[in-house]
Structure formats: structure tokens, C-alpha cells
Design a protein around this motif. Structure first.
Motif, PDB file in Angstrom:
ATOM      1  N   ASN A 187       0.657  -1.123   0.033  1.00  0.00           N
ATOM      2  CA  ASN A 187       0.085  -0.131  -0.099  1.00  0.00           C
ATOM      3  C   ASN A 187       0.812   1.367   0.032  1.00  0.00           C
ATOM      4  OD1 ASN A 187      -2.032   1.864   0.256  1.00  0.00           O
ATOM      5  ND2 ASN A 187      -2.681   1.549   2.275  1.00  0.00           N
ATOM      6  N   SER A 189       0.252   4.219  -0.282  1.00  0.00           N
ATOM      7  CA  SER A 189      -0.256   5.393   0.331  1.00  0.00           C
ATOM      8  C   SER A 189      -0.453   5.275   2.001  1.00  0.00           C
ATOM      9  CB  SER A 189      -1.354   5.759  -0.225  1.00  0.00           C
ATOM     10  OG  SER A 189      -2.486   4.781   0.045  1.00  0.00           O
ATOM     11  N   SER A 191       0.279   5.855   5.272  1.00  0.00           N
ATOM     12  CA  SER A 191       0.847   6.975   6.053  1.00  0.00           C
ATOM     13  C   SER A 191       1.736   6.835   6.790  1.00  0.00           C
ATOM     14  CB  SER A 191      -0.153   8.152   6.466  1.00  0.00           C
ATOM     15  OG  SER A 191      -1.010   7.396   7.447  1.00  0.00           O
TER      16      SER A 191
END
Length: 493
Positions: A187, A189, A191
Motif C-alpha cells: 500500500n 499510500s 501514511s
């Protein structure tokens, strides 16, 4: 009289009938036969003409209107071809007899449900692990993190939280950075993983650089030993035998170290061993002699021809036909599907360019050699002997940089293959660190062999069941990550 007349008139009538048959009855029958033959001939001519006309139409009419477009040949079968056939369709005629408990679709749904169940259980275990971490129970937290990772090894949340635990509680920044990297691979993205990776990337890079500097110091210390040193010569000869023993052992050769030594020194066959196992040892011996005689002191680039010459000697006794030749068929290596045979020429040309590029020359020699090893074994250009050839190329680059040839021990082959698999996933750094470990282990053995044994390396000072590892060169280490495993016996030769 009347009867006589009647007989004569009757005879005349019969004669007339016979004449009519002979004159008019035969001619129509022949005419009918001639008409039938003529019809057959007309039908044959008509069929031939229609066939020729259809053949001309199929050849000259545009293909996109009549025939499907031609597809370029593929070296790999279609992905659906490699999948398991639908068991319901295959076994449909026998369903009433064998009574399959569930359909194929139900099996797929069950696997999906199991995956969802494992993911839920992994997240539950992760939640409890975080709670144990917060209350200071690191041992329980570690086991729970490992359990969660085993249930869902590609879940970004599991990878991120486990990495944070390793970084902050175990002070293992290197492994933590690797888990952050894996989480971002799944993933990009995520964070938290991205923030953690930005923090640890430079730290890990600095640690790797310090590791390479330590290897350079040990290499320089070994370089200060004069080439005529008797201990160094014995160590080089023993390391030569050890390298062959472990390199063929990684590929499944069952020869012991003593048997390998006997074959190399006496060229005598060992009873109970296959011819191929003998030839593997002799082929690697020939390849190493070629490298020592030509490539190590070659003041020029390593070319594709040099790699083919190495491989030709590796397989020279096992399969002379395939030696030094690119494979012509598709191969499968565990979960890795190498490129097709039609792409090998282009890929190997690119590999040769990378091997001799400025970008590669500015790398540290250990990193450069490890990456060359991985790139070649990833392309897998040969039908057999790819691993041995890749390890020989790696050692050629290391020896040209002043390092001794690295010994990857066969008892560490599982780690070796695991790190190659991780590199296939996109992160080659664990494999480079593994090669750095093997390099340092080899340097330690050389330095120990050429020293006065005042400060032996820790592994060689240990004992296993009361027997010193120094004198038991074939004893394998039972300690995880302890180092050499089978120890080099220096004083025999």
C-alpha cells in the motif's frame, strides 16, 4: 390350314418384334448410358471450379473479414493454461458415483472465507500485541506480532506495527525498515509506513555504509599478509576446496567435504556416488581454475563471453551440449518464472552493459558483486548451473577488488533462497547484507588462519558437545546466525 396360317402369322410377328428390338431397343439404352456419364463429368468439373473459386476467395479476401487475426507466438503459455482445471467440469460425468462433497465454487469461497478469517485473527492478535507492548510485556508482544505476521504476511498494518515494535522496543532498525518497505509495496499510500520509512531510510543507509567500511578494514588487513606466507597458502587451498564443497552442496550434491577433497586431489571416484555428482565437482574445479588464470588479473571489463566461458566449464562434464549456451526452453524456479528464451539475448546484453557501467563501478565491491549475482540468477539464462555460475561471477568481482572468494555454506541455503525470494519482491538489501555476512565470515577465517591464534574469532573458540569446532571441520553449527557452521580446517594441507 387355318392352324398352319396361324402358325406362320405368329412366327412373322415374333420376327418383327425381334427386329424391332435389334433396331430400336438397343439404341436408347446406349444413349441413356452416355447421358449419365456426361452428367457425372459436368458435376466433377463444376465441383472443381467451385473449390478453386473458394480457395481463391479465402486467399485474396482481406483476413480481418473472414479469418481471425494472427497472434504473435508466445514463449510462455497463457496464464489460464497454468491454472488448475475446473474440477466440476472435469468430474461432471462422475459426480453421482464419487459424490463430491462440495463444488469448485464452494471451495473458492471457502478459501476466501479462510483468508478473511486469518486476516481478522491477525488483526485481533495485532491488537493484543499492541496492548502487551504498552504494558511492557515485550516477550508476549513479540510472539503475538510474529503470530499476526504468520497469519497475514502482506497486511500493511501488521507490517507497520511490527516494524515499530522492532524499531522502538528491540532496537532493530534494519528489520523495521524492511517491514516498512514491504508495507509500502503493498500500500504505497499508507501514511504511517511512509512516515516511518522516511525516518529510518537514512539510518539504515548509514549502518550499511559503516558495515562496508568494516569489511574494507578486514580486507586491508588480509592484504598486508605477504603472498608467500605458508599459512595463507594453506588457507587459500582449503578455502578453494570448501568453496566447491558448499557451492555444489547448495544445489543438492551429497558429497561430504572429505569426499570432495579426495576427488579434487586424487581424481579418483568415490564409491556409492553418482557420476553427475563427480562431474559437478570437476566442472566447478575447471571453472575456478579458468577464473584464477584469466579473469582475476584481467585489466578489462567482464564480458558476456567471459560469463559463457565460465558456464561452459561448469557444465563441461555434466552436459557439454548445454554448456556455454543460452537455454532454448522455458524453466520454472520455485515461485519465480524467469524470462522466456526469446528475451535472453536482450536481457543479457543489458546485464553486460550494467556490469561495466559507471553506476556499478561506484558501488561498494560487496554490494556490486551481490547485485551482479542476483541479476544473473534472476534472468536464469541457462538450463542448468545458473546458481554456480552466479556465485562464481560474484567471487570473480570480489577477487578483482582484493577480497577472498566468499563461501556461502550449504547449511545456510534456506536463508540464501529466502533472501533471493525477498529480492524478487523488490528489496535486494537483505540479500546484499547476507552476502556481506558471508564475506565477513570468510575474512575472519583467513585472518584467523594467518594470525598467531592469540585472539581467535568467537565461533572457533566455542565447543559443541565438548568437541572444539576448530578440529571438527565438518560439524555444522546449531546456533542461529552463529556464523560459519562447517569450519575450515587449515592445518591439514
Amino acid at each position: 390350314m387355318c392352324s398352319v396360317c396361324g402358325d406362320s402369322s405368329s412366327g412373322n410377328l415374333v420376327g418383327v418384334r425381334r427386329q424391332s428390338r435389334s433396331a430400336g431397343g438397343i439404341t436408347p439404352k446406349k444413349w441413356r448410358n452416355r447421358i449419365s456419364g456426361f452428367h457425372y463429368f459436368i458435376i466433377f468439373i463444376s465441383g472443381s471450379f467451385c473449390s478453386g473459386l473458394m480457395f481463391a476467395l479465402l486467399n485474396y479476401v482481406p483476413s480481418y473479414r473472414i479469418l481471425p487475426q494472427r497472434v504473435a507466438p508466445h514463449y510462455l503459455p497463457d496464464g489460464n493454461f497454468l491454472q488448475i482445471a475446473d474440477e466440476v467440469k472435469v468430474l461432471e460425468p462422475y459426480l453421482s458415483a464419487i459424490r463430491i462433497p462440495a463444488s469448485f465454487d464452494d471451495s473458492v469461497k471457502r478459501n476466501k472465507n479462510e483468508h478473511d478469517t486469518n486476516e481478522q485473527e491477525a488483526l485481533s492478535s495485532l491488537k493484543v500485541a499492541i496492548e502487551m507492548k504498552q504494558v511492557g510485556k515485550d516477550d508476549k508482544a513479540l510472539r503475538l506480532f510474529q503470530h499476526a505476521l504468520a497469519l497475514s504476511p502482506k497486511h500493511p498494518e501488521v507490517l507497520t506495527k511490527y516494524g515499530e515494535f522492532l524499531e522502538h522496543n528491540q532496537q532493530d532498525v534494519v528489520r523495521a525498515d524492511h517491514f516498512y518497505y514491504q508495507a509500502l509495496t503493498v500500500n504505497p499510500s499508507h501514511s504511517e509506513a511512509l512516515a516511518n520509512r522516511q525516518r529510518t531510510a537514512q539510518i539504515v543507509e548509514h549502518l550499511d555504509q559503516k558495515r562496508f567500511e568494516g569489511l574494507d578494514k578486514k580486507r586491508n588487513a588480509l592484504s598486508s599478509v605477504h603472498a608467500s606466507n605458508a599459512a595463507l597458502k594453506r588457507a587459500e587451498k582449503e578455502a578453494y576446496i570448501q568453496h566447491i564443497y558448499h557451492s555444489v552442496g547448495i544445489e543438492g550434491n551429497t558429497m561430504s567435504l572429505a569426499q570432495t577433497r579426495s576427488i579434487l586431489e586424487t581424481k579418483m571416484a568415490v564409491d556409492g556416488k553418482s557420476i553427475d555428482e563427480h562431474n559437478e565437482i570437476l566442472g566447478l574445479d575447471a571453472a575456478m581454475k579458468y577464473i584464477n588464470a584469466t579473469l582475476v588479473n584481467k585489466n578489462d571489463f567482464i564480458t558476456l563471453k567471459d560469463i559463457l566461458e565460465i558456464h561452459r566449464r561448469v557444465l563441461g562434464h555434466v552436459d557439454p551440449v548445454e554448456g556455454g549456451e543460452f537455454r532454448r526452453t522455458q524453466v520454472y524456479v520455485g515461485g519465480h518464472v524467469p524470462p522466456g528464451p526469446g528475451d535472453l539475448s536482450i536481457l543479457m546484453a543489458r546485464f553486460e552493459s550494467w556490469l561495466n557501467s559507471e553506476q556499478s563501478f561506484v558501488m561498494h565491491p560487496v554490494k556490486y558483486a551481490a547485485m551482479a549475482h542476483y541479476k544473473l540468477v534472476h534472468i536464469h539464462p541457462f538450463s542448468d548451473g545458473n546458481g554456480r555460475t552466479s556465485r562464481l561471477l560474484m567471487n570473480t568481482l570480489l577477487m578483482r577488488a582484493g577480497y577472498p572468494p566468499v563461501i556461502i555454506q550449504k547449511q545456510h541455503r534456506h536463508k540464501y533462497y529466502d533472501y533471493l525470494q525477498i529480492a524478487n519482491g523488490g528489496d535486494i538489501r537483505p540479500f546484499v547484507r547476507f552476502i556481506a555476512d558471508c564475506t565477513e565470515r570468510t575474512l575472519d577465517l583467513y585472518l584467523w588462519a594467518t594470525s598467531e591464534l592469540s585472539n581467535p574469532i568467537p565461533l572457533l573458540a566455542q565447543e559443541l558437545n565438548g568437541v572444539p569446532l576448530i578440529n571438527n571441520f565438518e560439524q555444522e553449527s546449531v546456533l542461529e546466525g552463529s556464523g560459519t557452521g562447517g569450519t575450515i580446517r587449515i592445518d591439514v594441507i
